[in-house]
Design an enzyme around this catalytic site. Sequence first.
Site, PDB file in Angstrom:
ATOM      1  N   SER A 150       0.816  -1.214   0.000  1.00  0.00           N
ATOM      2  CA  SER A 150       0.000   0.000   0.000  1.00  0.00           C
ATOM      3  C   SER A 150       0.849   1.263   0.000  1.00  0.00           C
ATOM      4  O   SER A 150       0.347   2.319  -0.343  1.00  0.00           O
ATOM      5  CB  SER A 150      -0.966   0.031   1.190  1.00  0.00           C
ATOM      6  OG  SER A 150      -0.546  -0.766   2.235  1.00  0.00           O
TER       7      SER A 150
ATOM      8  N   HIS B 282      -3.383  -3.844  -5.836  1.00  0.00           N
ATOM      9  CA  HIS B 282      -3.669  -3.344  -4.490  1.00  0.00           C
ATOM     10  C   HIS B 282      -5.156  -3.476  -4.173  1.00  0.00           C
ATOM     11  O   HIS B 282      -5.991  -2.779  -4.743  1.00  0.00           O
ATOM     12  CB  HIS B 282      -3.233  -1.872  -4.413  1.00  0.00           C
ATOM     13  CG  HIS B 282      -3.346  -1.283  -3.052  1.00  0.00           C
ATOM     14  ND1 HIS B 282      -3.734   0.011  -2.815  1.00  0.00           N
ATOM     15  CD2 HIS B 282      -3.134  -1.824  -1.818  1.00  0.00           C
ATOM     16  CE1 HIS B 282      -3.748   0.248  -1.522  1.00  0.00           C
ATOM     17  NE2 HIS B 282      -3.392  -0.846  -0.901  1.00  0.00           N
TER      18      HIS B 282
ATOM     19  N   GLU C 190      -6.591  -1.676  -7.336  1.00  0.00           N
ATOM     20  CA  GLU C 190      -5.744  -0.848  -8.189  1.00  0.00           C
ATOM     21  C   GLU C 190      -4.712  -1.736  -8.874  1.00  0.00           C
ATOM     22  O   GLU C 190      -4.002  -2.485  -8.194  1.00  0.00           O
ATOM     23  CB  GLU C 190      -5.022   0.203  -7.342  1.00  0.00           C
ATOM     24  CG  GLU C 190      -5.961   1.207  -6.715  1.00  0.00           C
ATOM     25  CD  GLU C 190      -5.276   2.130  -5.715  1.00  0.00           C
ATOM     26  OE1 GLU C 190      -5.588   3.311  -5.716  1.00  0.00           O
ATOM     27  OE2 GLU C 190      -4.432   1.659  -4.923  1.00  0.00           O
TER      28      GLU C 190
ATOM     29  N   ASN D 151      -5.727   6.271  -2.273  1.00  0.00           N
ATOM     30  CA  ASN D 151      -5.208   6.972  -1.093  1.00  0.00           C
ATOM     31  C   ASN D 151      -4.793   8.403  -1.426  1.00  0.00           C
ATOM     32  O   ASN D 151      -4.871   9.291  -0.579  1.00  0.00           O
ATOM     33  CB  ASN D 151      -4.033   6.215  -0.469  1.00  0.00           C
ATOM     34  CG  ASN D 151      -4.532   5.062   0.379  1.00  0.00           C
ATOM     35  OD1 ASN D 151      -5.674   5.077   0.857  1.00  0.00           O
ATOM     36  ND2 ASN D 151      -3.708   4.050   0.554  1.00  0.00           N
TER      37      ASN D 151
HETATM   38  N1  LIG Z   1      -4.403  -4.548   6.151  1.00  0.00           N
HETATM   39  C1  LIG Z   1      -4.830  -3.699   5.244  1.00  0.00           C
HETATM   40  O1  LIG Z   1      -5.839  -3.002   5.430  1.00  0.00           O
HETATM   41  C2  LIG Z   1      -4.097  -3.571   3.922  1.00  0.00           C
HETATM   42  C3  LIG Z   1      -4.765  -3.004   2.821  1.00  0.00           C
HETATM   43  C4  LIG Z   1      -4.130  -2.948   1.594  1.00  0.00           C
HETATM   44  C5  LIG Z   1      -2.832  -3.421   1.458  1.00  0.00           C
HETATM   45  N2  LIG Z   1      -2.193  -3.952   2.553  1.00  0.00           N
HETATM   46  C6  LIG Z   1      -0.826  -4.481   2.325  1.00  0.00           C
HETATM   47  O2  LIG Z   1      -0.922  -5.899   2.211  1.00  0.00           O
HETATM   48  C7  LIG Z   1       0.248  -6.511   2.752  1.00  0.00           C
HETATM   49  C8  LIG Z   1      -0.149  -7.482   3.849  1.00  0.00           C
HETATM   50  O3  LIG Z   1      -0.863  -6.825   4.831  1.00  0.00           O
HETATM   51  P1  LIG Z   1      -1.740  -7.600   5.934  1.00  0.00           P
HETATM   52  O4  LIG Z   1      -2.519  -6.560   6.649  1.00  0.00           O
HETATM   53  O5  LIG Z   1      -2.449  -8.730   5.296  1.00  0.00           O
HETATM   54  O6  LIG Z   1      -0.585  -8.137   6.893  1.00  0.00           O
HETATM   55  P2  LIG Z   1      -0.665  -9.344   7.968  1.00  0.00           P
HETATM   56  O7  LIG Z   1       0.339  -9.012   9.005  1.00  0.00           O
HETATM   57  O8  LIG Z   1      -2.067  -9.581   8.390  1.00  0.00           O
HETATM   58  O9  LIG Z   1      -0.174 -10.611   7.140  1.00  0.00           O
HETATM   59  C9  LIG Z   1       1.110 -10.732   6.619  1.00  0.00           C
HETATM   60  C10 LIG Z   1       1.442 -12.221   6.515  1.00  0.00           C
HETATM   61  O10 LIG Z   1       2.638 -12.354   5.759  1.00  0.00           O
HETATM   62  C11 LIG Z   1       3.431 -13.382   6.358  1.00  0.00           C
HETATM   63  N3  LIG Z   1       4.819 -13.161   5.937  1.00  0.00           N
HETATM   64  C12 LIG Z   1       5.671 -12.215   6.386  1.00  0.00           C
HETATM   65  N4  LIG Z   1       6.841 -12.303   5.719  1.00  0.00           N
HETATM   66  C13 LIG Z   1       6.730 -13.345   4.847  1.00  0.00           C
HETATM   67  C14 LIG Z   1       7.588 -13.912   3.868  1.00  0.00           C
HETATM   68  N5  LIG Z   1       8.795 -13.432   3.661  1.00  0.00           N
HETATM   69  N6  LIG Z   1       7.120 -14.938   3.137  1.00  0.00           N
HETATM   70  C15 LIG Z   1       5.874 -15.442   3.337  1.00  0.00           C
HETATM   71  N7  LIG Z   1       5.013 -14.924   4.246  1.00  0.00           N
HETATM   72  C16 LIG Z   1       5.436 -13.886   4.985  1.00  0.00           C
HETATM   73  C17 LIG Z   1       3.184 -13.261   7.844  1.00  0.00           C
HETATM   74  O11 LIG Z   1       3.457 -14.464   8.504  1.00  0.00           O
HETATM   75  C18 LIG Z   1       1.695 -12.905   7.859  1.00  0.00           C
HETATM   76  O12 LIG Z   1       0.874 -14.038   7.948  1.00  0.00           O
HETATM   77  C19 LIG Z   1       1.154  -5.374   3.195  1.00  0.00           C
HETATM   78  O13 LIG Z   1       2.017  -5.054   2.152  1.00  0.00           O
HETATM   79  C20 LIG Z   1       0.165  -4.235   3.441  1.00  0.00           C
HETATM   80  O14 LIG Z   1       0.768  -2.968   3.315  1.00  0.00           O
HETATM   81  C21 LIG Z   1      -2.800  -4.048   3.770  1.00  0.00           C
END
Ligand SMILES: NC(=O)c1ccc[n+]([C@@H]2O[C@H](COP(=O)([O-])OP(=O)(O)OC[C@H]3O[C@@H](n4cnc5c(N)ncnc54)[C@H](O)[C@@H]3O)[C@@H](O)[C@H]2O)c1
Length: 505
Positions: A122, A143, A155, A193
């Site tokens: 993001s 995204h 996106e 955003n």
């Molecule tokens: N949460 C939101 O609202 C949101 C919205 C849009 C985009 N994002 C983006 O999406 C991505 C994930 O966010 P999230 O909220 O789902 O995070 P999260 O913490 O809920 O999940 C991340 C997962 O990735 C795993 N992980 C970490 N490093 C790893 C690796 N090297 N290989 C394999 N697995 C790995 C972790 O164990 C975890 O289960 C981020 O880049 C975030 O910026 C989040």
Amino acid sequence: MATASPTTIGVVGAGTMGRGIVQLFAQAGHTVRCHDAQPGAAAKAVEYVDGMFARAVEKGRMTAAAHEGARQRLKACDGLADLADCELVIEAIVEDLEVKRALFRELEGLLGDNAILASNTSSLTVAEIAAACQRPDRVAGLHFFNPVPLMKVAEVIAAVRTAPAVVQRLRELTEGAGHRAVVTADQPGFLINHAGRGLYTEGLRIVEEQVATPADVDDVLREALGFRMGPFELLDLTGLDVSSRVMASIYEQFQQEPRFRPSSLVAPRVAAGLFGRKSGEGWYRYVEGQQQRPPARAVPALPPALAVWVDPAASGATGLRELVVAAGARLVEDASNADLNLVMPWGNDATGTALSLGLDATRCVAVDPLPPLALRRTLMLTAVTTPAARDAAHALLANDGTAVTLINDSPGFIAQRVMATIVNIAANIAQRGIASVADLEDAVRLGLGYPQGPLGWGDQLGADRMLEVLRAQLVATGDPRYRPSAWLVRRVALGLSLTTPEAAR
Ligand SMILES: NC(=O)c1ccc[n+]([C@@H]2O[C@H](COP(=O)([O-])OP(=O)(O)OC[C@H]3O[C@@H](n4cnc5c(N)ncnc54)[C@H](O)[C@@H]3O)[C@@H](O)[C@H]2O)c1
């Protein structure tokens, strides 16, 4: 739902976003492989998605056969190597550039030549992730928004070296899964955003200037303009600790563009732990999860035999005169014989309007002409408006039961200022070619939940009026954040709709 071209999709990262992405594509008929670095996390995610499908079957939103099919196609994988035959791998791991780059490098060595690598980042620049790969042309952003199955937009981020065919394929797969895919350049905040900045920056600015309280801003934007939530309610929901980082990051990534300058109100509140709902207090207080609203100001009694003058040149004069008469007050033709002078300025404050019309500022109250008068009404006072004139205006405008908000003097009230800022940022997104007008309009409706796309909304309110408000703010404050976008200036000059694209060259 089945797509025209079922394929095999890998999802790396089985957290909040990964689970949603797995659910979306499994439901759309694709084979989905899910992997997470944390042992057992991918299996848990698959179990979770399976549970969501079981619930959908119970509720009659999915057939048992479709559930069984999705279950067969869904698999948790212990190793990345199990994703080797995927046509597309979507990364949704921790938001850390070096960790993402390492993963992309590893994936590139495993996947076939035609596979696409997409990141759900993001806030990182997709090109920085792609630069770790031998073939950056097959790397893009994809995204999604939380919760993925419900937020029906994604996106597709075309980084500088992303191949057009990759963008097209991601668009097809996303739209095939029932989400609107909007294509955006790899710019800070991408599209949604970025377009969403104005609501926060201008809401905060209005509060910073003591024009209105956070609850006033939220009430006006929700009730008079149709936003689902005002900026302060949204900040409390997201958490100011999280939002303040996004504000600072977009400002810095845009080389300290004044339009995105964060408010100085934010840092002390973050330091004090006023994050919002999760900490029990933010812009509002929360008791057992319930937002505590400040009590509404009591409506004063309408003074007997009130004589009112309404500026005849105001755009909403007829409606306002009708309200005055319906409340039982007396309309007079000479402002100097009236107890109360009502004006309805666009892009001017109450003081400037009173002085330009030769009125007595102590008896002058401005009514916002932007929202229809049937909705919440905003009344703006000069620094010298008497309590008697203020209360008379409040009583008069609330006489039919409509809610009234009282604010301090400011060119553009609340609604005009926030809308002009939103329209200006959207116009600049169009000017910079960050997305097409059609994608921008849909992205804002679906991703931010605004009642309309910003450029169409600007047309409806009057692009010339939006420009007038920005120019008035620029003159009043000297702050370059209010400089109008060239897109807006030119379209107003030419009498064109804001949604008119540039002519083909
Ligand atoms: N949460 C939101 O609202 C949101 C919205 C849009 C985009 N994002 C983006 O999406 C991505 C994930 O966010 P999230 O909220 O789902 O995070 P999260 O913490 O809920 O999940 C991340 C997962 O990735 C795993 N992980 C970490 N490093 C790893 C690796 N090297 N290989 C394999 N697995 C790995 C972790 O164990 C975890 O289960 C981020 O880049 C975030 O910026 C989040």
